[in-house]
Design a protein around this motif. Structure first.
Motif, PDB file in Angstrom:
ATOM      1  N   ALA A 104      -1.679  77.813  60.467  1.00 30.16           N
ATOM      2  CA  ALA A 104      -0.718  78.163  61.569  1.00 30.16           C
ATOM      3  C   ALA A 104       0.494  78.542  60.706  1.00 30.16           C
ATOM      4  O   ALA A 104       1.514  78.313  61.075  1.00 30.16           O
ATOM      5  N   GLY A 105       0.514  78.817  59.456  1.00 34.13           N
ATOM      6  CA  GLY A 105       1.421  79.275  58.483  1.00 34.13           C
ATOM      7  C   GLY A 105       2.420  77.993  58.218  1.00 34.13           C
ATOM      8  O   GLY A 105       3.370  78.326  57.799  1.00 34.13           O
ATOM      9  N   GLY A 106       1.905  76.870  58.154  1.00 27.94           N
ATOM     10  CA  GLY A 106       2.509  75.747  57.733  1.00 27.94           C
ATOM     11  C   GLY A 106       3.465  74.924  58.876  1.00 27.94           C
ATOM     12  O   GLY A 106       4.187  74.011  58.578  1.00 27.94           O
ATOM     13  N   LYS A 107       3.205  75.745  60.148  1.00 25.44           N
ATOM     14  CA  LYS A 107       4.250  75.024  61.154  1.00 25.44           C
ATOM     15  C   LYS A 107       3.935  73.405  61.596  1.00 25.44           C
ATOM     16  O   LYS A 107       4.877  72.939  62.138  1.00 25.44           O
ATOM     17  N   ILE A 108       2.537  73.190  61.597  1.00 23.92           N
ATOM     18  CA  ILE A 108       2.292  71.971  62.030  1.00 23.92           C
ATOM     19  C   ILE A 108       2.820  70.877  60.862  1.00 23.92           C
ATOM     20  O   ILE A 108       3.380  69.960  61.182  1.00 23.92           O
ATOM     21  N   ARG A 109       2.764  71.199  59.824  1.00 23.73           N
ATOM     22  CA  ARG A 109       3.349  70.218  58.716  1.00 23.73           C
ATOM     23  C   ARG A 109       4.727  70.365  58.772  1.00 23.73           C
ATOM     24  O   ARG A 109       5.287  69.122  58.534  1.00 23.73           O
ATOM     25  N   LEU A 110       5.327  71.296  58.897  1.00 24.14           N
ATOM     26  CA  LEU A 110       6.862  71.543  58.996  1.00 24.14           C
ATOM     27  C   LEU A 110       7.247  70.601  60.420  1.00 24.14           C
ATOM     28  O   LEU A 110       8.304  70.059  60.252  1.00 24.14           O
ATOM     29  N   GLY A 111       6.376  70.634  61.357  1.00 24.50           N
ATOM     30  CA  GLY A 111       6.923  70.240  62.533  1.00 24.50           C
ATOM     31  C   GLY A 111       6.973  68.666  62.462  1.00 24.50           C
ATOM     32  O   GLY A 111       7.622  67.832  62.774  1.00 24.50           O
ATOM     33  N   VAL A 112       5.824  67.993  61.623  1.00 22.91           N
ATOM     34  CA  VAL A 112       5.870  66.614  61.316  1.00 22.91           C
ATOM     35  C   VAL A 112       7.098  66.140  60.380  1.00 22.91           C
ATOM     36  O   VAL A 112       7.671  65.085  60.790  1.00 22.91           O
ATOM     37  N   GLN A 113       7.410  67.075  59.360  1.00 19.59           N
ATOM     38  CA  GLN A 113       8.509  66.838  58.780  1.00 19.59           C
ATOM     39  C   GLN A 113       9.955  67.049  59.438  1.00 19.59           C
ATOM     40  O   GLN A 113      10.812  65.753  59.358  1.00 19.59           O
ATOM     41  N   ALA A 114      10.103  67.692  60.622  1.00 15.09           N
ATOM     42  CA  ALA A 114      11.271  67.745  61.264  1.00 15.09           C
ATOM     43  C   ALA A 114      11.246  66.487  62.113  1.00 15.09           C
ATOM     44  O   ALA A 114      12.480  66.063  62.382  1.00 15.09           O
ATOM     45  N   ALA A 115       9.959  66.229  62.928  1.00  8.75           N
ATOM     46  CA  ALA A 115      10.198  64.952  63.623  1.00  8.75           C
ATOM     47  C   ALA A 115      10.548  63.742  62.899  1.00  8.75           C
ATOM     48  O   ALA A 115      11.019  62.757  63.374  1.00  8.75           O
ATOM     49  N   GLU A 116       9.997  63.565  61.701  1.00  7.92           N
ATOM     50  CA  GLU A 116      10.263  62.524  60.626  1.00  7.92           C
ATOM     51  C   GLU A 116      11.753  62.242  60.477  1.00  7.92           C
ATOM     52  O   GLU A 116      12.472  61.250  60.585  1.00  7.92           O
ATOM     53  N   LYS A 117      12.391  63.415  60.290  1.00  8.37           N
ATOM     54  CA  LYS A 117      14.008  63.671  59.937  1.00  8.37           C
ATOM     55  C   LYS A 117      14.664  63.233  61.326  1.00  8.37           C
ATOM     56  O   LYS A 117      15.612  62.620  61.209  1.00  8.37           O
ATOM     57  N   GLY A 118      13.975  63.564  62.349  1.00 13.35           N
ATOM     58  CA  GLY A 118      14.589  63.259  63.849  1.00 13.35           C
ATOM     59  C   GLY A 118      14.694  61.597  64.035  1.00 13.35           C
ATOM     60  O   GLY A 118      15.499  61.072  64.641  1.00 13.35           O
ATOM     61  N   ILE A 119      13.676  60.914  63.421  1.00 11.64           N
ATOM     62  CA  ILE A 119      13.709  59.570  63.529  1.00 11.64           C
ATOM     63  C   ILE A 119      14.829  58.867  62.472  1.00 11.64           C
ATOM     64  O   ILE A 119      15.654  58.148  63.057  1.00 11.64           O
ATOM     65  N   ARG A 120      15.152  59.526  61.386  1.00 13.56           N
ATOM     66  CA  ARG A 120      16.282  59.214  60.644  1.00 13.56           C
ATOM     67  C   ARG A 120      17.611  59.330  61.187  1.00 13.56           C
ATOM     68  O   ARG A 120      18.474  58.608  61.172  1.00 13.56           O
ATOM     69  N   ILE A 121      17.657  60.482  62.014  1.00 16.51           N
ATOM     70  CA  ILE A 121      18.891  60.826  62.617  1.00 16.51           C
ATOM     71  C   ILE A 121      19.227  59.858  63.779  1.00 16.51           C
ATOM     72  O   ILE A 121      20.327  59.522  63.824  1.00 16.51           O
ATOM     73  N   ALA A 122      18.212  59.653  64.723  1.00 20.79           N
ATOM     74  CA  ALA A 122      18.206  58.658  65.655  1.00 20.79           C
ATOM     75  C   ALA A 122      18.738  57.334  65.044  1.00 20.79           C
ATOM     76  O   ALA A 122      19.616  56.606  65.624  1.00 20.79           O
ATOM     77  N   GLU A 123      18.056  56.997  63.883  1.00 18.13           N
ATOM     78  CA  GLU A 123      18.390  55.494  63.657  1.00 18.13           C
ATOM     79  C   GLU A 123      19.966  55.746  62.864  1.00 18.13           C
ATOM     80  O   GLU A 123      20.710  54.687  62.949  1.00 18.13           O
ATOM     81  N   GLY A 124      20.356  56.595  62.296  1.00 18.91           N
ATOM     82  CA  GLY A 124      21.723  56.960  61.909  1.00 18.91           C
ATOM     83  C   GLY A 124      22.719  56.963  63.070  1.00 18.91           C
ATOM     84  O   GLY A 124      23.689  56.166  62.874  1.00 18.91           O
ATOM     85  N   GLN A 125      22.438  57.478  63.952  1.00 18.28           N
ATOM     86  CA  GLN A 125      23.281  57.401  65.308  1.00 18.28           C
ATOM     87  C   GLN A 125      23.150  55.852  65.792  1.00 18.28           C
ATOM     88  O   GLN A 125      24.199  55.652  66.182  1.00 18.28           O
ATOM     89  N   LYS A 126      22.135  55.334  65.717  1.00 15.01           N
ATOM     90  CA  LYS A 126      22.234  54.068  66.142  1.00 15.01           C
ATOM     91  C   LYS A 126      23.006  52.974  65.119  1.00 15.01           C
ATOM     92  O   LYS A 126      23.946  52.059  65.928  1.00 15.01           O
ATOM     93  N   THR A 127      23.090  53.195  63.962  1.00 19.10           N
ATOM     94  CA  THR A 127      23.699  52.577  63.223  1.00 19.10           C
ATOM     95  C   THR A 127      25.398  52.810  63.339  1.00 19.10           C
ATOM     96  O   THR A 127      26.276  51.924  63.265  1.00 19.10           O
ATOM     97  N   ILE A 128      25.664  54.292  63.658  1.00 19.31           N
ATOM     98  CA  ILE A 128      27.045  54.531  63.902  1.00 19.31           C
ATOM     99  C   ILE A 128      27.686  53.602  65.314  1.00 19.31           C
ATOM    100  O   ILE A 128      28.628  53.194  65.145  1.00 19.31           O
ATOM    101  N   ALA A 129      26.663  53.529  66.169  1.00 20.16           N
ATOM    102  CA  ALA A 129      26.929  52.854  67.502  1.00 20.16           C
ATOM    103  C   ALA A 129      27.276  51.501  67.201  1.00 20.16           C
ATOM    104  O   ALA A 129      28.044  50.679  67.627  1.00 20.16           O
TER     105      ALA A 129
END
Length: 426
Positions: A104-129
């Motif tokens: 699929a042109g690498g979209k599946i692999r990139l989608g997993v990476q983006a979702a993994e970064k999404g966890i870190r962003i949510a955890e960072g926002q939780k740390t800010i709160a």
């Protein structure tokens, strides 16, 4: 029998007095206890934790996109004239198909990476709160200690005024002084009573604020074991490094990486897409099998598909350019955030130093006010000054003492703000 009744009555009375005494006792928690309660009950932290869990679910779902999908369907058909000349009037059909993406042109692999970064962003926002909550709790904690000390001070001041008022009344009754000194003391005492009420109301409000932050009942009689009058020992050197310790910076870094991944996913839309499908179906109907006029029809199929974008008139390129500009905008925002954090840290550091200076000056003023009050009291007893002078000395002492309480509470709150500014308030 009377002895047994007496024992039972004594037990009941003991239980009642124990319950009443336990209700009268204030709920004393340490700063760490209040922090723990806030983390467990605060609604903003619960919402941030739910966002983390949602991001984790999105990541787990993204990892499943490279697995085959299986679909099934059941269909019933009834046809009327003139279609009944071509098809059976009643047909029942069922099918089962499986689809597996090959490339699929690498979209599946990139989608997993983006979702993994999404966890870190949510955890960072939780740390800010969490940092915001910890600062609010620590501020409310020391404000409660400050309000408690102010109530004690106003009570002590009232007692001083009452003692002077009684002395002046006795002197007036004995004809040793004029009544206007007694009236001045009465006025000052009335003002002190009002200030005591204000201090008590402020204590009630700080308790309500701390209860709201920690999830405790609003009518809880909260108290703190620490006193703002206890000296706070600060390190000789306060660090001004800040950037990478702040969760806001890490969240922006992760956001930039997600935007870069999204740019890669847009590029993947211009690459070939390869997929594999396989399926089987079966139908039942009067002479539905066109090969032998049987009432049953079944078969299977396999499909390999290749999709190659050829001409899109530059739309994909424009989308990539758009995403790159978003990445650049986020980088500028990151630089601006670093600069603002630097100013915030310097400002917090200056406030800590200013609070230290206030404590030094307020301690000096209190020492001078105490000496002034001692001298005024001695001279009043010796008859060389009037009650008015003692009232003024007591008022100066009370203001100086209040300044020491406020300066120490301010230092503790400003120290907490400084720790938050450098990313160390946890």
């Amino acid at each position: 029998m009377n002895i047994i009744k007496l024992i039972k009555s004594s037990l009941w009375l003991t239980a009642i007095f124990t319950a009443l005494s336990s209700q009268a006792q204030p709920s004393v928690y340490s700063l760490q206890d209040y922090r723990r309660l806030a983390m467990e009950h605060n609604k903003k932290i619960k919402a941030a934790q739910s966002q983390v869990q949602a991001s984790q679910a999105a990541w787990e779902g993204a990892k499943l996109n490279n697995r085959p999908s299986l679909d099934g369907s059941v269909m019933g058909i009834y046809v009327g004239k003139p279609l009944d000349k071509l098809l059976p009037p009643v047909i029942g059909s069922a099918s089962l198909s499986a689809t597996q993406p090959i490339y699929a042109g690498g979209k599946i692999r990139l989608g997993v990476q983006a979702a993994e970064k999404g966890i870190r962003i949510a955890e960072g926002q939780k740390t800010i709160a969490e940092a915001d909550l910890m600062l609010a709790v620590e501020t409310a904690y020391w404000q409660l200690s400050q309000a408690k000390a102010r109530v004690q001070l106003t009570e002590k001041y009232r007692q001083m005024l009452q003692g002077l008022r009684d002395e002046l009344k006795n002197a007036v009754d004995a004809g040793l002084t004029y009544k206007n000194d007694q009236l001045r003391a009465e006025v000052s005492l009335n003002e002190a009573d009002l200030n005591y009420t204000r201090a008590s109301d402020a204590l009630t409000l700080t308790r309500l604020n701390l209860a709201q932050l920690t999830g405790l009942p609003a009518d809880a009689d909260l108290s703190v074991p620490d006193s703002v009058t206890v000296e706070l020992i600060l390190p000789s050197h306060l660090d001004t490094t800040y950037a990478d310790n702040r969760p806001e910076v890490q969240v922006l870094k992760d956001l930039i990486e997600v935007q870069q991944i999204q740019a890669g996913m847009i590029r993947a839309d211009a690459k070939p897409q390869i997929g594999l499908s396989a399926g089987a179906f079966g139908s039942a109907g009067k002479r539905v099998n066109f090969s032998n006029n049987d009432n049953l029809l079944g078969s299977y199929f396999g499909v390999v598909s290749l999709s190659v974008p050829i001409v899109d008139w530059g739309r994909n390129h424009k989308k990539v350019t758009e995403q790159q500009m978003k990445v650049q905008a986020s980088r500028w925002e990151l630089d601006d955030t670093r600069e603002r954090i630097g100013i915030e840290v310097q400002g917090a550091l200056l406030q800590v130093r200013e609070s230290e200076k206030k404590i030094q000056l307020s301690d000096l003023s209190l020492s001078q006010a105490e000496e002034n009050l001692r001298l005024a009291t001695d001279r009043f007893k010796a008859g060389t000054i009037t009650g008015k002078d003692v009232l003024e000395a007591q008022a100066v002492w009370q203001q100086a003492y209040a300044s020491t309480i406020d300066a120490r509470a301010e230092l503790r709150i400003n120290t907490a703000s400084y720790k938050k500014a450098i990313g160390e308030l946890k």
